[in-house]
Write a protein that holds these residues in place. Structure first.
Motif, PDB file in Angstrom:
ATOM      1  N   ARG A  51       0.831  -1.214   0.000  1.00  0.00           N
ATOM      2  CA  ARG A  51       0.000   0.000   0.000  1.00  0.00           C
ATOM      3  C   ARG A  51       0.865   1.263   0.000  1.00  0.00           C
ATOM      4  N   HIS A  52       1.987   1.218   0.718  1.00  0.00           N
ATOM      5  CA  HIS A  52       2.899   2.376   0.688  1.00  0.00           C
ATOM      6  C   HIS A  52       3.388   2.627  -0.737  1.00  0.00           C
ATOM      7  N   ASN A  60       5.243  11.870  -1.069  1.00  0.00           N
ATOM      8  CA  ASN A  60       4.119  12.754  -0.767  1.00  0.00           C
ATOM      9  C   ASN A  60       4.406  13.777   0.326  1.00  0.00           C
ATOM     10  N   ASN A  61       5.580  13.723   0.941  1.00  0.00           N
ATOM     11  CA  ASN A  61       6.008  14.693   1.951  1.00  0.00           C
ATOM     12  C   ASN A  61       5.125  14.742   3.190  1.00  0.00           C
ATOM     13  N   LEU A  62       4.333  13.710   3.437  1.00  0.00           N
ATOM     14  CA  LEU A  62       3.529  13.651   4.654  1.00  0.00           C
ATOM     15  C   LEU A  62       4.389  13.150   5.808  1.00  0.00           C
ATOM     16  N   PRO A  63       4.067  13.563   7.032  1.00  0.00           N
ATOM     17  CA  PRO A  63       4.795  13.043   8.192  1.00  0.00           C
ATOM     18  C   PRO A  63       4.602  11.537   8.326  1.00  0.00           C
ATOM     19  N   ILE A  64       5.611  10.846   8.820  1.00  0.00           N
ATOM     20  CA  ILE A  64       5.558   9.394   8.942  1.00  0.00           C
ATOM     21  C   ILE A  64       4.377   8.949   9.798  1.00  0.00           C
ATOM     22  N   ASP A  65       4.023   9.715  10.842  1.00  0.00           N
ATOM     23  CA  ASP A  65       2.889   9.359  11.681  1.00  0.00           C
ATOM     24  C   ASP A  65       1.586   9.343  10.874  1.00  0.00           C
ATOM     25  N   THR A  66       1.449  10.273   9.965  1.00  0.00           N
ATOM     26  CA  THR A  66       0.263  10.329   9.105  1.00  0.00           C
ATOM     27  C   THR A  66       0.254   9.147   8.134  1.00  0.00           C
ATOM     28  N   ILE A  67       1.399   8.857   7.558  1.00  0.00           N
ATOM     29  CA  ILE A  67       1.501   7.750   6.609  1.00  0.00           C
ATOM     30  C   ILE A  67       1.171   6.423   7.288  1.00  0.00           C
ATOM     31  N   GLU A  68       1.640   6.234   8.503  1.00  0.00           N
ATOM     32  CA  GLU A  68       1.469   4.964   9.192  1.00  0.00           C
ATOM     33  C   GLU A  68       0.117   4.819   9.889  1.00  0.00           C
ATOM     34  N   GLN A  69      -0.771   5.780   9.793  1.00  0.00           N
ATOM     35  CA  GLN A  69      -2.108   5.669  10.396  1.00  0.00           C
ATOM     36  C   GLN A  69      -2.974   4.679   9.655  1.00  0.00           C
ATOM     37  N   ASP A  70      -2.494   4.159   8.583  1.00  0.00           N
ATOM     38  CA  ASP A  70      -3.168   3.168   7.743  1.00  0.00           C
ATOM     39  C   ASP A  70      -3.675   2.011   8.576  1.00  0.00           C
TER      40      ASP A  70
END
Length: 70
Positions: A51-52, A60-70
């Motif tokens: 999915r990543h 996408n320059n999003l913070p890792i915490d946002t990316i990992e909320q999946d």
């Protein structure tokens, strides 16, 4: 990035790390999965990392915490 192209590697990981993705200098992704996981956990880890790749999370320059909320 072509999300149909990637390699998958099983390898030992330290601690509780389940999997990771690395994109090389040419933009080709490799998925690394902890070989100590159960078959079902390996599948879940693979799908999570895929999915990543599909979402282009590396660009996408999003913070890792946002990316990992999946």
């Amino acid at each position: 990035m072509n999300t149909d192209e990637y390699t998958v590697h099983l390898m030992p990981f330290p601690g509780d790390i389940k999997a990771a993705v690395r994109v090389d200098a040419d933009g080709f992704p490799s998925i690394y999965i902890n070989d100590a996981l159960s078959p079902e956990a390996k599948k879940r880890a693979f799908l999570h990392e895929l999915r990543h790749i599909q979402r282009d999370d590396f660009y996408n320059n999003l913070p890792i915490d946002t990316i990992e909320q999946d």
